[in-house]
Design an enzyme around this catalytic site. Structure first.
Site, PDB file in Angstrom:
ATOM      1  N   ASP A 155       0.864  -1.173   0.000  1.00 22.48           N
ATOM      2  CA  ASP A 155       0.000   0.000   0.000  1.00 22.48           C
ATOM      3  C   ASP A 155       0.910   1.235   0.000  1.00 22.48           C
ATOM      4  O   ASP A 155       2.126   1.150   0.151  1.00 22.48           O
ATOM      5  CB  ASP A 155      -0.981  -0.007   1.177  1.00 22.48           C
ATOM      6  CG  ASP A 155      -2.196   0.890   0.874  1.00 22.48           C
ATOM      7  OD1 ASP A 155      -2.157   1.613  -0.142  1.00 22.48           O
ATOM      8  OD2 ASP A 155      -3.169   0.879   1.644  1.00 22.48           O
TER       9      ASP A 155
HETATM   10  C1  BGC Z   1      -5.065   3.173  -0.068  1.00 20.71           C
HETATM   11  C2  BGC Z   1      -5.223   2.106  -1.102  1.00 20.71           C
HETATM   12  C3  BGC Z   1      -5.095   2.681  -2.482  1.00 20.71           C
HETATM   13  C4  BGC Z   1      -3.759   3.373  -2.582  1.00 20.71           C
HETATM   14  C5  BGC Z   1      -3.460   3.946  -3.944  1.00 20.71           C
HETATM   15  C6  BGC Z   1      -3.834   4.020  -0.300  1.00 20.71           C
HETATM   16  O1  BGC Z   1      -3.807   5.141   0.516  1.00 20.71           O
HETATM   17  O2  BGC Z   1      -5.013   2.585   1.221  1.00 20.71           O
HETATM   18  O3  BGC Z   1      -6.459   1.462  -0.933  1.00 20.71           O
HETATM   19  O4  BGC Z   1      -5.237   1.681  -3.441  1.00 20.71           O
HETATM   20  O5  BGC Z   1      -3.716   4.424  -1.644  1.00 20.71           O
HETATM   21  O6  BGC Z   1      -4.235   5.052  -4.221  1.00 20.71           O
END
Ligand code: BGC
Length: 772
Positions: A310
């Site tokens: 993540d």
């Molecule tokens: C979120 C994810 C997301 C990623 C990319 C993160 O802050 O937890 O769910 O896919 O950002 O945007």
């Protein structure tokens, strides 16, 4: 095209300081008998052996420098959009230098083509970029938020929504969606409950499969399919106190029985990628968890895709107190099983040195790069890197009329009728003047909810007011007053009340459109109160005092605490954030053109003090005696019943359904045998409708204690007025398996209760036995 903002704060890094879950899975098509529905889980064709691909990738990798390999393991955001702390500028230069192999937050045929050109024309090895994006509940055409879609309990509709999302996204250059989010969520304080399928393991698992199938289709080589991502691995939904990014501290058994099964289901359905979680599990941040990423995911489940972190979650291992510095964090992450670093630039900056020092094996780097290149190959990008960046296709695809119609259909299927006293709904034909009141009544931006990344918030969404005006019969007036505010800061104000009340007084019926601002759920949107924010509650009470019928249309991304409304308001419809066509869909339900059929995918508490609350809790040693509910020294509160306001699986219809007694084809089964439970459901009410018939069981005695109920099957059926249908569910010992005392996965002989009914809190009951 200008940058698109999703209202995420830009902060600097400095401020951040086994179910069957455990059985090894052969990676080929499988089928399983669930209820009486034959569910076929197809591991997508991408897992098939491909010798030509192997030769191609071996040859390519033999030419790659370590830096070029690390580039393939790095994913950066473009400057179009930000979904977290922005921390690295100059991504275009990085593309040209081969320092990144994937980009997210960039789309449109034109823009992806431009970036792709840099990769395939300006870099030494011409390896195409992979474009990822958060296509969560629609791309341009926005469907209801994922939790809302899940309330439809309609797997075909959910799969179709994902299919359409993939078709639109892929037409705009996107190869890969960071979806589905399959985190079980049982704490409505946590803003991210809106992104998943709710609290239940079985429902969540079936929805995970449906979404993966929808995104990936049955062939990744098709230009309208995208890679799916099962996220956030794992147990992110168990954040303590519902506070986002908070510590997770759950037992291994709970991990296996509750949090892992939807991930396992997604892996079995062929999810091409997994994303790690921000949280720790058992003291280890998920991005550094060899246990989760390698022992469980790769070894036990046989996952063959790649693992992405993540957003900056490798970097955050320093703040977690697990790594001394970024370099060490990177080593821990790759050695744990991470293949791609999302936005952290940790691999980019440190991995070469870690390899030189022998802290990371070259074989591990090669394994990561191989899985990433394989996906690019399977998507056909080496054949034609621009195949997803096709302007003509883009033009012909986004906002297609049939997509918008599908979004309207899924939206009305997602709505849950929570109360309907005296058949206040559907609106009576003699309602000649309708007052539409509330901060969500005419708010386009709110209709599409959070994580509607490429969704238009300004012009496209149809508001409730617009939907009502479009549908109201000739001669019926639809008046509007905003009346109240959902801003926390406006709690003590009442400046709009007089106008709203004046309108209410001269109207036959009041539609109160209340709830939360779209950004109050989603990431970084936890709340300690689940009440209607701002001064909405005060206005609702004033509206009720007019004596006019009041319909509350709740628009939010979570269960709210609406006990007062339940006691005083005539009808309540939960419409979630229903998407681009939301206003039309709400009008379809309010006017009775569509008979509501949604059922809650999460329990609604009476108040926050009951949280976490979910239907499959344990009995405890001192359960309440229903005949003496106020007894002392039992497991209860002094001031609130244990029961929720609305239970999991609950939702009303404009018609009513009767259930016959349940019959079993045999009183006992042995392992490997199948039990059939049959119930005849009758539509006893005044109109055609749909019912979600639900099957629950309870394992009365186990080597470890078992939940009081667990969902094991459901069927959504359509019944004409007066029609009856016999619904059959099949159960075998495999459906009764759990993590036993010795941590093995399997069922145990003994007595079971079984219910078939309209929710987790009602149903006709039977008993059966599982023999040795
Ligand atoms: C979120 C994810 C997301 C990623 C990319 C993160 O802050 O937890 O769910 O896919 O950002 O945007």
């Amino acid at each position: 095209m200008p940058p698109i903002s999703r209202n995420f704060a830009t902060i600097t890094l400095a401020s951040l300081m086994l179910t069957g879950a455990f059985s090894a899975i052969p990676a080929q098509a499988k089928s399983a008998q669930r209820g009486d529905t034959q569910v076929t889980v197809d591991a997508s064709r991408w897992e098939a052996a491909d010798p030509a691909m192997d030769r191609f990738i071996t040859d390519l990798m033999s030419k790659m420098t370590l830096e070029e390999k690390i580039g393939q393991m790095s994913l950066l955001t473009s400057d179009w959009d930000s979904t977290g702390p922005t921390m690295r500028e100059g991504y275009q230069d990085d593309i040209r230098k081969g320092r990144i192999g994937s980009i997210f937050n960039a789309f449109s045929a034109n823009y992806t083509r431009e970036l792709q050109r840099m990769a395939v024309e300006e870099t030494r090895l011409k390896i195409p970029l992979l474009f990822g994006y958060d296509v969560i509940h629609g791309h341009r055409t926005i469907f209801p938020i994922s939790l809302g879609e899940s309330a439809s309990w309609d797997l075909k509709a959910i799969e179709k929504a994902a299919r359409i999302s993939a078709t639109e996204a892929s037409a705009e250059g996107i190869h890969w969606t960071f979806s589905p989010m399959v985190d079980i969520s049982r704490d409505p304080r946590w803003g991210r409950v809106s992104e998943g399928a709710g609290e239940d393991v079985y429902l969540g698992s079936r929805i995970a499969e449906a979404r993966v199938r929808g995104y990936q289709g049955d062939d990744l080589g098709r230009v309208d399919t995208v890679l799916a991502t099962a996220k956030h691995f794992a147990a992110y939904g168990a954040a303590q106190a519902g506070r986002d990014y908070h510590t997770v501290d759950i037992s291994e058994r709970t991990l296996r029985d509750v949090y892992l099964p939807p991930f396992k289901a997604a892996a079995d359905a062929g999810a091409a990628t997994f994303m790690t979680a921000f949280n720790e599990y058992d003291g280890v941040p998920a991005s550094g968890s060899r246990y989760l990423l390698t022992d469980v995911l790769r070894h036990k489940w046989g996952f063959k895709g790649f693992v992405v972190t993540d957003y900056t979650s490798i970097n955050e291992m320093v703040a977690h107190g697990y790594s001394r510095n970024l370099k060490e964090a990177g080593e821990q992450a790759i050695n744990a099983g991470v293949d791609m670093d999302l936005q952290g630039a940790v691999f980019m900056e440190n991995l070469a040195q870690s390899v030189a020092e022998g802290k990371v094996d070259m074989q591990r780097v090669d394994a990561a790069v191989k899985t990433i290149l394989e996906m690019k190959y399977r998507l056909g990008l080496f054949e034609d890197p621009y195949r997803y960046s096709d302007e003509a296709r883009e033009k012909a695809t986004v906002y297609r009329a049939d997509f918008l119609e599908a979004a309207r259909d899924v939206a009305r299927k997602s709505m849950v009728l929570l109360k309907n006293e005296g058949n206040a709904l559907p609106l009576a034909a003699n309602a000649r003047s309708i007052a539409v009141i509330g901060p969500l009544a005419d708010s386009k931006e709110d209709m599409i909810g959070s994580w509607a990344a490429a969704g238009d918030r300004k012009t496209r969404p149809v508001t409730l007011l617009e939907g009502m005006k479009a549908r109201a019969p000739k001669g019926t007036t639809v008046g509007y007053a905003k009346g109240a505010s959902y801003d926390f800061a406006d709690a003590d104000k009442n400046d709009g009340f007089a106008e709203a009340l004046a309108l209410a007084e001269k109207s036959d019926v009041i539609i109160a459109a209340m709830g939360e601002h779209w950004n109050m759920t989603g990431e970084a949107a936890s709340r300690t109160s689940l009440d209607l924010p701002g001064n909405q509650q005060a206005l609702l009470e004033a509206l009720e005092k007019t004596g006019k019928p009041v319909i509350l249309v709740l628009l939010s991304g979570r269960p709210n605490t609406i006990e007062w409304a339940d006691q005083h308001i005539d009808a309540i419809l939960h419409a979630w954030y229903p998407g681009t066509m939301g206003g039309h869909a709400i009008a379809d339900v309010l006017f009775g053109d569509y008979n509501p059929s949604g059922k809650l995918p999460m329990t609604f508490p009476r108040n926050v003090g009951q949280v976490p609350i979910h239907y499959d809790m344990k009995n405890t040693g001192r359960p309440i005696n229903p005949n003496d509910p106020n007894a002392k020294y039992v497991s209860r509160y002094l001031n609130t019943p244990n029961s929720p306001l609305y239970p999991f699986g609950y939702g009303l219809s404009y018609t009513s359904f009767g259930y016959s007694p349940v019959t079993l084809d045999k009183p006992r089964i042995a392992p490997g045998e199948t039990l059939t439970a049959s119930v005849t459901v009758t539509n006893k009410g005044p109109r055609d409708g749909e019912e979600v018939v639900q099957l629950y069981v309870r394992d009365l005695v186990g080597s470890v204690t078992r939940p009081v109920k667990e969902l094991k099957g459901f069927q959504k059926i359509h019944l004409k007025k007066g029609e009856s249908r016999t619904v059959r569910f099949q159960l075998s010992d495999a459906d009764l398996a759990f993590t036993r005392a010795d941590m093995s996965w399997g069922s145990e002989p003994g007595a079971f209760k079984l219910w078939v009914g309209p929710s987790s809190a009602a149903g006709v009951e039977a008993e059966f036995e599982l023999t040795e």
